[in-house]
Write a protein that holds these residues in place. Structure first.
Motif, PDB file in Angstrom:
ATOM      1  N   PHE A   1       0.886  -1.405  -0.056  1.00  0.00           N
ATOM      2  CA  PHE A   1      -0.074  -0.076  -0.009  1.00  0.00           C
ATOM      3  C   PHE A   1       1.038   1.328  -0.054  1.00  0.00           C
ATOM      4  O   PHE A   1       2.110   1.340   0.347  1.00  0.00           O
ATOM      5  CB  PHE A   1      -1.048  -0.233   1.272  1.00  0.00           C
ATOM      6  N   TYR A   2       0.208   2.352  -0.356  1.00  0.00           N
ATOM      7  CA  TYR A   2       0.923   3.685  -0.222  1.00  0.00           C
ATOM      8  C   TYR A   2      -0.093   4.685  -0.094  1.00  0.00           C
ATOM      9  O   TYR A   2      -1.397   4.412  -0.301  1.00  0.00           O
ATOM     10  CB  TYR A   2       1.718   3.853  -1.621  1.00  0.00           C
ATOM     11  N   SER A   3       0.594   5.960   0.422  1.00  0.00           N
ATOM     12  CA  SER A   3      -0.460   7.044   0.711  1.00  0.00           C
ATOM     13  C   SER A   3       0.409   8.231   0.824  1.00  0.00           C
ATOM     14  O   SER A   3       1.432   8.439   0.817  1.00  0.00           O
ATOM     15  CB  SER A   3      -1.229   6.723   2.082  1.00  0.00           C
ATOM     16  N   GLY A   4      -0.389   9.439   0.430  1.00  0.00           N
ATOM     17  CA  GLY A   4       0.339  10.649   0.568  1.00  0.00           C
ATOM     18  C   GLY A   4      -0.287  11.975   0.308  1.00  0.00           C
ATOM     19  O   GLY A   4      -1.517  11.706   0.125  1.00  0.00           O
ATOM     20  N   GLU A   5       0.379  12.825   0.279  1.00  0.00           N
ATOM     21  CA  GLU A   5      -0.485  14.200   0.060  1.00  0.00           C
ATOM     22  C   GLU A   5      -0.151  14.545  -1.359  1.00  0.00           C
ATOM     23  O   GLU A   5       0.977  15.230  -1.782  1.00  0.00           O
ATOM     24  CB  GLU A   5       0.286  15.433   1.155  1.00  0.00           C
TER      25      GLU A   5
ATOM     26  N   VAL B   1       1.684   1.724 -10.221  1.00  0.00           N
ATOM     27  CA  VAL B   1       0.803   3.063 -10.167  1.00  0.00           C
ATOM     28  C   VAL B   1       1.383   3.823  -9.143  1.00  0.00           C
ATOM     29  O   VAL B   1       1.699   3.173  -8.101  1.00  0.00           O
ATOM     30  CB  VAL B   1      -0.586   2.650 -10.319  1.00  0.00           C
ATOM     31  N   GLY B   2       1.392   5.173  -9.161  1.00  0.00           N
ATOM     32  CA  GLY B   2       1.781   6.191  -8.148  1.00  0.00           C
ATOM     33  C   GLY B   2       1.351   7.470  -8.466  1.00  0.00           C
ATOM     34  O   GLY B   2       0.649   7.901  -9.088  1.00  0.00           O
ATOM     35  N   HIS B   3       1.658   8.540  -7.346  1.00  0.00           N
ATOM     36  CA  HIS B   3       1.665   9.757  -7.374  1.00  0.00           C
ATOM     37  C   HIS B   3       2.627  10.638  -6.812  1.00  0.00           C
ATOM     38  O   HIS B   3       3.569  10.010  -6.200  1.00  0.00           O
ATOM     39  CB  HIS B   3       0.235   9.990  -6.514  1.00  0.00           C
TER      40      HIS B   3
ATOM     41  N   GLY C   1       4.177   4.720  -4.581  1.00  0.00           N
ATOM     42  CA  GLY C   1       3.401   4.154  -5.433  1.00  0.00           C
ATOM     43  C   GLY C   1       3.471   2.461  -5.273  1.00  0.00           C
ATOM     44  O   GLY C   1       4.306   2.057  -4.158  1.00  0.00           O
ATOM     45  N   ILE C   2       3.055   1.674  -5.873  1.00  0.00           N
ATOM     46  CA  ILE C   2       2.904   0.313  -5.648  1.00  0.00           C
ATOM     47  C   ILE C   2       3.134  -0.493  -7.103  1.00  0.00           C
ATOM     48  O   ILE C   2       2.929   0.217  -7.978  1.00  0.00           O
ATOM     49  CB  ILE C   2       2.011  -0.246  -5.168  1.00  0.00           C
TER      50      ILE C   2
END
Length: 249
Positions: A136-140, A218-220, A231-232
């Protein structure tokens, strides 16, 4: 009975600083009483369908292959919640929390990273009991309008798989809207991950390869001006899936 254990390798305490047709017409005069010819506006054949406007395919700012992630909270498939960032505390390594039985048999473990990053979090979840693997990933997320459109940059950071962290790097060409990345493989982490993709709005997506298997990633971009990315990479063999985060150099 389950017992929570906390493993905190390479923990460093410090204050966490949290640095949007017009148309023309013509006329004529006839000196007779004949009826002027009638004209009709040409029409397109009606096939019963109207094409929908193409929508931008913006990657999500957070994603989990198992469980769910929102902001700084990761929720495991079992429903356990973990706060990946805590007020006043940051750390330089990987934070791992494990669920074990009374006889010390490990049930599952959740790991995440990285305190030194200001806008990005990423991690992995493993069920030793069920043999399941998730990332998993998360971010601003960086607003699409604030992602650079000229120049290039290198991002350096880490990749994670099954709680094991290794080096990662990404070359980004903002003008060409391309991104290429690599997560280093080793005995503990397993096979390396190679990624090639395109920038789409505030993020990116593309193809990935690891251990002879093809997958996707995929990522940001994260931060006010794409200072970080996360991303992952996903594979059908979920033990090859990995999460990542990196900082612009």
């Amino acid at each position: 009975m389950f017992i929570m254990t906390h493993l905190k390798p390479a923990i460093l305490l410090s204050v966490l600083v949290l640095a949007a047709c017009g148309g023309g017409g013509g006329g004529g005069h006839h000196d007779n009483d004949s009826t002027p010819p009638q004209t009709t506006t040409p029409t397109q054949p009606d096939n019963g369908t109207t094409p929908a406007p193409e929508q931008p395919q913006s990657p999500p700012e957070s994603k989990a292959t198992l469980g769910s992630v929102s902001g700084v909270t990761y929720t495991t498939p079992d429903g356990n919640e973990y706060q990946m960032r805590r007020d006043g505390i940051t750390f330089g390594g990987t934070w791992t929390e494990s669920l074990v039985k009374a006889d010390d048999t490990k049930v599952s473990s959740t790991s995440w990273c990285c305190g030194p990053m200001s806008y990005t979090l990423f991690g992995s979840w493993t069920s030793q009991e069920k043999g399941e693997h998730g990332v998993f990933y998360s971010g601003e997320g960086t607003a699409a309008a604030n992602v650079p459109t000229q120049g290039s940059a290198t991002y350096v950071g880490s990749g994670m798989r099954d709680g094991v962290r290794t080096d990662a790097s990404f070359n980004v060409d903002f003008a060409a809207k391309t991104i290429n990345g690599n997560i280093t493989g080793n005995d503990d982490f397993g096979s390396a991950v190679a990624m090639q993709g395109n920038i789409v709005d505030g993020g990116f997506n593309g193809n990935a390869q690891s251990g002879g298997e093809n997958g996707t990633f995929v990522g940001h971009f994260n931060g006010p001006a794409a200072e970080e990315l996360g991303g992952i990479a996903e594979f059908a063999d979920t033990s090859k899936s990995a999460s990542f985060g990196a900082t612009k150099q």
